[in-house]
Design a protein around this motif. Structure first.
Motif, PDB file in Angstrom:
ATOM      1  N   ILE A   1       3.548  -4.866   1.337  1.00  0.00           N
ATOM      2  CA  ILE A   1       2.620  -5.935   0.852  1.00  0.00           C
ATOM      3  C   ILE A   1       1.294  -5.758   1.682  1.00  0.00           C
ATOM      4  O   ILE A   1       0.281  -6.102   1.071  1.00  0.00           O
ATOM      5  CB  ILE A   1       3.320  -7.447   0.820  1.00  0.00           C
ATOM      6  CG1 ILE A   1       4.426  -7.351  -0.086  1.00  0.00           C
ATOM      7  CG2 ILE A   1       2.470  -8.269   0.767  1.00  0.00           C
ATOM      8  CD1 ILE A   1       5.008  -8.670   0.172  1.00  0.00           C
ATOM      9  N   GLY A   2       1.574  -5.635   2.846  1.00  0.00           N
ATOM     10  CA  GLY A   2       0.326  -5.436   3.743  1.00  0.00           C
ATOM     11  C   GLY A   2      -0.520  -4.272   3.355  1.00  0.00           C
ATOM     12  O   GLY A   2      -1.810  -4.455   3.476  1.00  0.00           O
TER      13      GLY A   2
ATOM     14  N   ALA B   1      -0.835  -2.994   0.358  1.00  0.00           N
ATOM     15  CA  ALA B   1      -1.462  -3.432  -0.795  1.00  0.00           C
ATOM     16  C   ALA B   1      -2.735  -4.495  -0.830  1.00  0.00           C
ATOM     17  O   ALA B   1      -3.655  -4.119  -1.085  1.00  0.00           O
ATOM     18  CB  ALA B   1      -0.535  -3.868  -1.841  1.00  0.00           C
ATOM     19  N   LEU B   2      -2.440  -5.226  -0.002  1.00  0.00           N
ATOM     20  CA  LEU B   2      -3.598  -6.281   0.512  1.00  0.00           C
ATOM     21  C   LEU B   2      -4.889  -5.617   1.156  1.00  0.00           C
ATOM     22  O   LEU B   2      -5.832  -6.016   0.833  1.00  0.00           O
ATOM     23  CB  LEU B   2      -2.954  -7.615   1.161  1.00  0.00           C
ATOM     24  CG  LEU B   2      -1.916  -8.434   0.603  1.00  0.00           C
ATOM     25  CD1 LEU B   2      -1.416  -9.444   1.417  1.00  0.00           C
ATOM     26  CD2 LEU B   2      -2.558  -9.065  -0.708  1.00  0.00           C
TER      27      LEU B   2
ATOM     28  N   THR C   1      -6.729  -4.107  -1.454  1.00  0.00           N
ATOM     29  CA  THR C   1      -7.253  -4.654  -2.549  1.00  0.00           C
ATOM     30  C   THR C   1      -8.460  -5.592  -2.022  1.00  0.00           C
ATOM     31  O   THR C   1      -9.562  -5.723  -3.026  1.00  0.00           O
ATOM     32  CB  THR C   1      -6.133  -5.590  -3.104  1.00  0.00           C
ATOM     33  OG1 THR C   1      -5.048  -4.803  -3.532  1.00  0.00           O
ATOM     34  CG2 THR C   1      -6.598  -6.678  -4.216  1.00  0.00           C
ATOM     35  N   VAL C   2      -8.419  -5.894  -0.816  1.00  0.00           N
ATOM     36  CA  VAL C   2      -9.669  -7.076  -0.413  1.00  0.00           C
ATOM     37  C   VAL C   2     -10.945  -6.166  -0.158  1.00  0.00           C
ATOM     38  O   VAL C   2     -10.994  -4.926  -0.132  1.00  0.00           O
ATOM     39  CB  VAL C   2      -9.154  -7.819   0.781  1.00  0.00           C
ATOM     40  CG1 VAL C   2      -7.881  -8.628   0.625  1.00  0.00           C
ATOM     41  CG2 VAL C   2      -8.937  -6.698   2.057  1.00  0.00           C
TER      42      VAL C   2
ATOM     43  N   TRP D   1     -13.200  -7.591   4.618  1.00  0.00           N
ATOM     44  CA  TRP D   1     -11.704  -8.241   4.879  1.00  0.00           C
ATOM     45  C   TRP D   1     -10.687  -7.381   5.413  1.00  0.00           C
ATOM     46  O   TRP D   1      -9.656  -7.884   5.685  1.00  0.00           O
ATOM     47  CB  TRP D   1     -11.430  -9.172   3.562  1.00  0.00           C
ATOM     48  CG  TRP D   1     -11.946 -10.524   3.369  1.00  0.00           C
ATOM     49  CD1 TRP D   1     -12.895 -10.793   2.431  1.00  0.00           C
ATOM     50  CD2 TRP D   1     -11.546 -11.666   3.929  1.00  0.00           C
ATOM     51  NE1 TRP D   1     -13.203 -12.276   2.653  1.00  0.00           N
ATOM     52  CE2 TRP D   1     -12.321 -12.777   3.599  1.00  0.00           C
ATOM     53  CE3 TRP D   1     -10.725 -11.843   5.154  1.00  0.00           C
ATOM     54  CZ2 TRP D   1     -12.361 -14.260   4.104  1.00  0.00           C
ATOM     55  CZ3 TRP D   1     -10.408 -13.148   5.654  1.00  0.00           C
ATOM     56  CH2 TRP D   1     -11.253 -14.219   5.135  1.00  0.00           C
ATOM     57  N   THR D   2     -10.940  -6.106   5.197  1.00  0.00           N
ATOM     58  CA  THR D   2      -9.806  -5.154   5.626  1.00  0.00           C
ATOM     59  C   THR D   2      -9.337  -5.311   7.160  1.00  0.00           C
ATOM     60  O   THR D   2      -8.195  -5.534   7.307  1.00  0.00           O
ATOM     61  CB  THR D   2     -10.571  -3.435   5.365  1.00  0.00           C
ATOM     62  OG1 THR D   2     -10.966  -3.403   4.069  1.00  0.00           O
ATOM     63  CG2 THR D   2      -9.463  -2.736   5.620  1.00  0.00           C
TER      64      THR D   2
ATOM     65  N   VAL E   1      -7.368  -8.665   7.203  1.00  0.00           N
ATOM     66  CA  VAL E   1      -6.019  -8.607   6.943  1.00  0.00           C
ATOM     67  C   VAL E   1      -4.955  -7.594   7.564  1.00  0.00           C
ATOM     68  O   VAL E   1      -3.984  -7.952   7.578  1.00  0.00           O
ATOM     69  CB  VAL E   1      -6.294  -8.203   5.262  1.00  0.00           C
ATOM     70  CG1 VAL E   1      -4.871  -7.915   4.460  1.00  0.00           C
ATOM     71  CG2 VAL E   1      -7.126  -9.374   4.491  1.00  0.00           C
TER      72      VAL E   1
ATOM     73  N   GLN F   1      -1.083   0.015  -5.926  1.00  0.00           N
ATOM     74  CA  GLN F   1      -1.554  -0.601  -4.737  1.00  0.00           C
ATOM     75  C   GLN F   1      -0.384  -0.883  -3.956  1.00  0.00           C
ATOM     76  O   GLN F   1      -0.291  -0.706  -2.648  1.00  0.00           O
ATOM     77  CB  GLN F   1      -2.079  -2.211  -5.225  1.00  0.00           C
ATOM     78  CG  GLN F   1      -3.478  -2.000  -5.746  1.00  0.00           C
ATOM     79  CD  GLN F   1      -3.871  -3.310  -6.434  1.00  0.00           C
ATOM     80  OE1 GLN F   1      -3.248  -4.261  -6.268  1.00  0.00           O
ATOM     81  NE2 GLN F   1      -4.801  -3.413  -7.148  1.00  0.00           N
TER      82      GLN F   1
END
Length: 545
Positions: A180-181, A183-184, A187-188, A192-193, A196, A509
């Motif tokens: 999940i991390g 993918a996030l 995505t951001v 924001w990289t 996150v 992702q």
């Protein structure tokens, strides 16, 4: 209590800072494709080492460079792990000295590097050929070994007995968090990289605290306490890939419905094209005639004196793409001359690669339709030099892959390996397969039939400039589906066909964290394409040169 609070804060900071730093560096370099790896910098064993080795196996261009980098990374990893363990140590248990833990982690990190290295090398192979099953093969052993290895940093007899259910649970959560991390982080927006990635690092810190506590304070006695369970698990992880392929070869091979569509069933009269079907890597053709005289099977051995496709064995498909194109050019010319019809190409896997490269290198004006099934999307993302080279990007990865596939071939006897001509064609012509494979060709209608597993084969971002038809299936499995056969006939009849799936981008992702980082096109002198747009950096394909 106040000391414990300070240690907890320090643990979170130490776990969050390195992922944030890697995120900042990747954003500064515009290295979009690799951003999903950042949360793994402080992951719990073995995923932290898996992160390190994928970078190392891609980014070295000589043996001295590789050896020095491995030594430096092992030392840094051991020191970072020592710090995380010290700060995560529960107050109920007396802690050994920092010096003892540092020495222990230095030894264990070196051993873990050897254990994890083959699976990191297989992930590099997955980025070369863009096959999802290779990516899965690189992850499953880590998934199996993680609960055993997570005790190694803190428990002296970690190699004996089964891991507790708590360790298994934390290990599973660790994998989910990293997925999940990754993918996030991808995505951001760029700004924001780093934040996150830092949040993902904070979660890593919590997982270190829970994992260390679960290893030192088991709720139940260790089962099989005298059995060397961890070494047995390592042996099992190495043994499974060696025996699975030979066992699969013992199963009876059934003809697929897709072949029946091409070979045994005349095409509808509404299809005005002659058709050449190009099967994939490892396929076999026995020379059987087609039911439709306007349909021809592409032979990787060429034609007989009467112009009929020659039978071929699996090893005949291992040839270079350039040599297959030469054979295809002859077959297209003769089929067009014999039928007087325009020619449609239907390619599956390697066959799709051959057909699309043919359209780029030496197209015939009669070919105006291409249907690609399970094309190798964004192949050639990594590199290793030929066997005789003394240096080059990924040289250690290449030799490790030769050893692994050579060992597996003792049992499988397939003759396939990382240096076969088809694989070298992907490596040497990587700029085309990364940027242009899924792009339009003037005067040619092109459609790609994509199984959902291809979503895990390439980094997130753009992957196509042509229409796609997507549905749940594995690589090479779409032609067995009646709905796909019907849409293929519709496409050959001239109808527009397209069915993208909403979840495809999401699958791209969530796989971002587990791929090897790509080698930029401008870095490798073999490619000589520093001006070619690079999907690894801009996340786009079909960009003008």
């Amino acid at each position: 209590m106040r000391d414990l609070d300070r240690r907890f804060v320090a643990l979170l900071v130490l776990a969050a800072l390195p992922p944030a730093v890697e995120g900042v560096v990747l954003v500064a370099l515009d290295f979009r494709a690799a951003e999903g790896l950042a949360p793994q910098v402080t992951a719990v064993w073995p995923y932290d080492t898996y992160h390190d080795l994928r970078w190392l196996l891609v980014y070295h261009d000589s043996w001295p460079d590789f050896v020095i980098n491995v030594a430096v990374v092992v030392v840094l990893r051991a020191l970072l792990t020592t710090g995380l363990v010290v700060l995560a140590w529960p107050r109920q248990v007396a802690r050994p000295s920092v010096r003892w833990l540092a020495g222990r982690n230095m030894t264990l990190t070196s051993a873990l590097t050897v254990v994890v290295s083959p699976w990191a090398a297989i992930s590099v192979a997955a980025s070369v050929v863009a096959l999802s099953w290779l990516l899965v093969a690189s992850l499953l052993p880590l998934f199996l070994l993680a609960p055993f290895l997570q005790r190694a940093a803190v428990v002296g007899t970690w190699w004996r007995g089964l891991p507790s259910i708590e360790l298994v649970g934390w290990s599973l959560l660790n994998f989910v968090v990293l997925t999940i991390g990754g993918a996030l982080v991808w995505t951001v927006p760029d700004w924001w990289t780093a934040p996150v990635a830092a949040v993902a690092g904070l979660v890593n810190g919590l997982l270190w605290q829970r994992t260390v506590a679960a290893a030192l304070l088991p709720r139940r006695p260790v089962r099989w306490a005298r059995v060397p369970a961890a070494p047995l698990a390592v042996l099992l992880a190495f043994a499974v890939p060696l025996v699975v392929q030979p066992l699969l070869q013992l199963l009876p091979q059934m003809p697929t419905k897709g072949r029946a569509l091409v070979l045994d069933r005349p095409l509808p009269g509404t299809v005005r094209h002659a058709v050449i079907f190009l099967d994939g890597h490892g396929s076999v053709y026995g020379g059987q005639p087609t039911a439709d005289p306007n349909v021809q099977w592409f032979s990787y051995r060429g034609l007989d004196p009467q112009g009929r496709p020659l039978p071929y064995a699996a090893r005949d498909t291992y040839r270079s793409i350039a040599s297959s194109i030469a054979l295809l050019a002859t077959q297209v010319e003769l089929l067009h001359r014999r039928t007087g019809r325009p020619v449609a190409l239907i390619g599956q896997s390697e066959g799709a690669i051959v057909a699309r490269t043919y359209l780029a290198d030496r197209p015939h004006p009669a070919v105006d339709i291409l249907a690609m099934f399970s094309p190798l999307i964004n192949a050639g993302r990594s590199y290793y030099p030929p066997e005789g080279a003394s240096s080059g990007w990924g040289i250690a990865a290449g030799w490790e892959l030769r050893a692994l596939f050579g060992l597996a071939d003792i049992f499988a006897r397939s003759g396939s390996g990382p240096d076969e001509p088809f694989i070298r064609s992907l490596l040497d012509n990587a700029p085309f397969y990364r940027n242009d494979l899924m792009c339009p060709v003037p005067g040619v209608r092109i459609l790609a039939f994509l199984p959902t597993t291809t979503a895990t084969e390439a980094p997130p971002g753009e992957y196509t400039g042509i229409p796609v038809f997507q549905m749940p299936a594995v690589h090479g499995g779409l032609l067995t589906e009646p709905v796909v056969q019907a849409r293929l006939v519709n496409f050959l009849e001239g109808e527009p066909v397209s069915r993208p799936q909403r979840g495809y981008a999401l699958l791209q992702q969530v796989s971002a964290a587990w791929q090897a980082p790509p080698l930029p096109l401008s870095v490798n002198p073999v490619w000589r394409n520093d001006r070619v747009p690079d999907p690894a950096l801009n996340g786009k394909v079909c960009q003008p040169r």
